[in-house]
Design a protein around this motif. Structure first.
Motif, short mmCIF file in Angstrom:
data_model
loop_
_atom_site.label_atom_id
_atom_site.label_comp_id
_atom_site.label_asym_id
_atom_site.label_seq_id
_atom_site.Cartn_x
_atom_site.Cartn_y
_atom_site.Cartn_z
N ASN A 11 -79.24 37.63 -11.22
CA ASN A 11 -80.25 37.52 -10.17
C ASN A 11 -81.66 37.32 -10.73
O ASN A 11 -82.48 36.62 -10.12
N GLN A 12 -81.94 37.93 -11.88
CA GLN A 12 -83.27 37.78 -12.48
C GLN A 12 -83.56 36.31 -12.80
O GLN A 12 -84.69 35.83 -12.60
N LEU A 13 -82.56 35.59 -13.29
CA LEU A 13 -82.77 34.18 -13.63
C LEU A 13 -82.53 33.26 -12.45
O LEU A 13 -83.35 32.40 -12.14
N ASN A 14 -81.39 33.44 -11.77
CA ASN A 14 -80.99 32.49 -10.73
C ASN A 14 -81.74 32.65 -9.41
O ASN A 14 -81.76 31.74 -8.59
N VAL A 15 -82.33 33.82 -9.20
CA VAL A 15 -83.05 34.05 -7.96
C VAL A 15 -84.56 34.25 -8.22
O VAL A 15 -85.38 33.48 -7.71
N ILE A 16 -84.91 35.27 -9.00
CA ILE A 16 -86.32 35.59 -9.20
C ILE A 16 -87.05 34.49 -9.98
O ILE A 16 -88.07 33.95 -9.51
N ALA A 17 -86.53 34.13 -11.15
CA ALA A 17 -87.18 33.08 -11.95
C ALA A 17 -87.11 31.73 -11.24
O ALA A 17 -88.07 30.95 -11.26
N PHE A 18 -85.98 31.45 -10.61
CA PHE A 18 -85.82 30.22 -9.84
C PHE A 18 -86.92 30.08 -8.79
O PHE A 18 -87.58 29.04 -8.68
N THR A 19 -87.13 31.14 -8.02
CA THR A 19 -88.13 31.12 -6.95
C THR A 19 -89.53 30.91 -7.52
O THR A 19 -90.34 30.15 -6.96
N ASN A 20 -89.82 31.57 -8.62
CA ASN A 20 -91.12 31.46 -9.26
C ASN A 20 -91.41 30.03 -9.70
O ASN A 20 -92.48 29.46 -9.40
N ILE A 21 -90.45 29.41 -10.37
CA ILE A 21 -90.64 28.06 -10.91
C ILE A 21 -90.63 27.00 -9.82
O ILE A 21 -91.48 26.10 -9.80
N ILE A 22 -89.69 27.12 -8.90
CA ILE A 22 -89.61 26.13 -7.81
C ILE A 22 -90.86 26.18 -6.94
O ILE A 22 -91.40 25.14 -6.53
N GLY A 23 -91.36 27.37 -6.68
CA GLY A 23 -92.58 27.50 -5.89
C GLY A 23 -93.78 26.89 -6.59
O GLY A 23 -94.61 26.21 -5.97
N TRP A 24 -93.86 27.10 -7.92
CA TRP A 24 -94.94 26.50 -8.71
C TRP A 24 -94.89 24.98 -8.62
O TRP A 24 -95.93 24.32 -8.38
#
Length: 238
Positions: free
Chosen positions: A101-114
């Motif tokens: 979840n840390q990579l596939n959800v949290i990091a994903f959301t951070n990068i995609i939003g950026w």
């Protein structure tokens, strides 16, 4: 070279092969990953086409690194998020679920939003993320992996809707692989396994055609249709 791209997760597998394909098609390619030696080795293929940046997507300063890479490239037309993880976890060990979840959800959301905000500000852009056919239904042996991929699929759909509603020239492409011959392919009974090179070629075609959704390889669309129409009473017995 007038086209700029960042490929996140370019040290191996689909991300590495796609970075090579893009470098051969007039892109200046920013490549990221955790393993610096592998980025260095990839850069040697065409030093003038690659700009490497080593970092872990789950780090707090990920966006700082991305902004630095953006400056090094001198702009951005395309971002490809090819970084993900997942393990079989029949015992529901929390550490495994959390790592996924840390990579596939949290990091994903951070990068995609950026990336979306950047493209929104500049008025154009193409955002590509590799989700998975696994995101279409739940899994008894990899609950967090399938759930995280479902999150990605729905998040991308929401951004596609947002771009359309706002009349933004932003393309959102959701790539849904089946089995690809990488360390991510776990479990028994694998079939229609594609090589990373074949997967990258089909991914590149999906990018060129600005597809909303693409299955890799294409025949996995048939499996997607079957999986989605299976009734719950039958699926839960599988």
């Amino acid at each position: 070279m007038d086209k700029k791209v960042i490929v996140i997760g370019a040290t191996s597998g689909i991300g590495k092969e796609l970075a090579l394909v893009l470098s051969q098609n007039d892109y200046l390619v920013g490549i990221t990953g955790r393993r610096e030696p592998m980025l260095t080795e990839l850069t040697k293929n065409n030093p003038n086409s690659f700009v490497p940046k080593t970092f872990d997507c789950t780090e707090e300063n990920t966006l700082t690194f991305l902004n630095e890479l953006l400056a090094d490239l001198g702009g951005l037309d395309l971002l490809v998020l090819s970084s993900g993880t997942g393990d079989l976890n029949d015992s529901l060990e929390y550490a495994i679920e959390d790592r996924t979840n840390q990579l596939n959800v949290i990091a994903f959301t951070n990068i995609i939003g950026w990336a979306f905000n950047l493209f929104q500000e500049q008025g154009y852009g193409h955002l590509v993320a590799i989700s998975s056919i696994a995101g279409l239904r739940g899994s008894r042996i990899a609950p967090s992996y399938n759930a995280s991929k479902a999150y990605q699929i729905n998040y991308l759909e929401g951004l596609r809707q947002k771009a359309k509603k706002s009349k933004l020239k932003i393309t959102i492409t959701d790539i849904r692989p089946g089995f690809v011959d990488t360390p991510m392919a776990k479990g028994e009974g694998q079939f229609w396994v594609a090589s990373p090179k074949k997967a990258a070629k089909q991914l590149y075609l999906a990018i060129k055609r600005k597809k909303d959704i693409a299955y890799i390889t294409k025949r996995w669309r048939l499996i997607a249709i079957i999986v989605k129409i299976l009734p719950n009473w039958l699926y839960k017995r599988m």
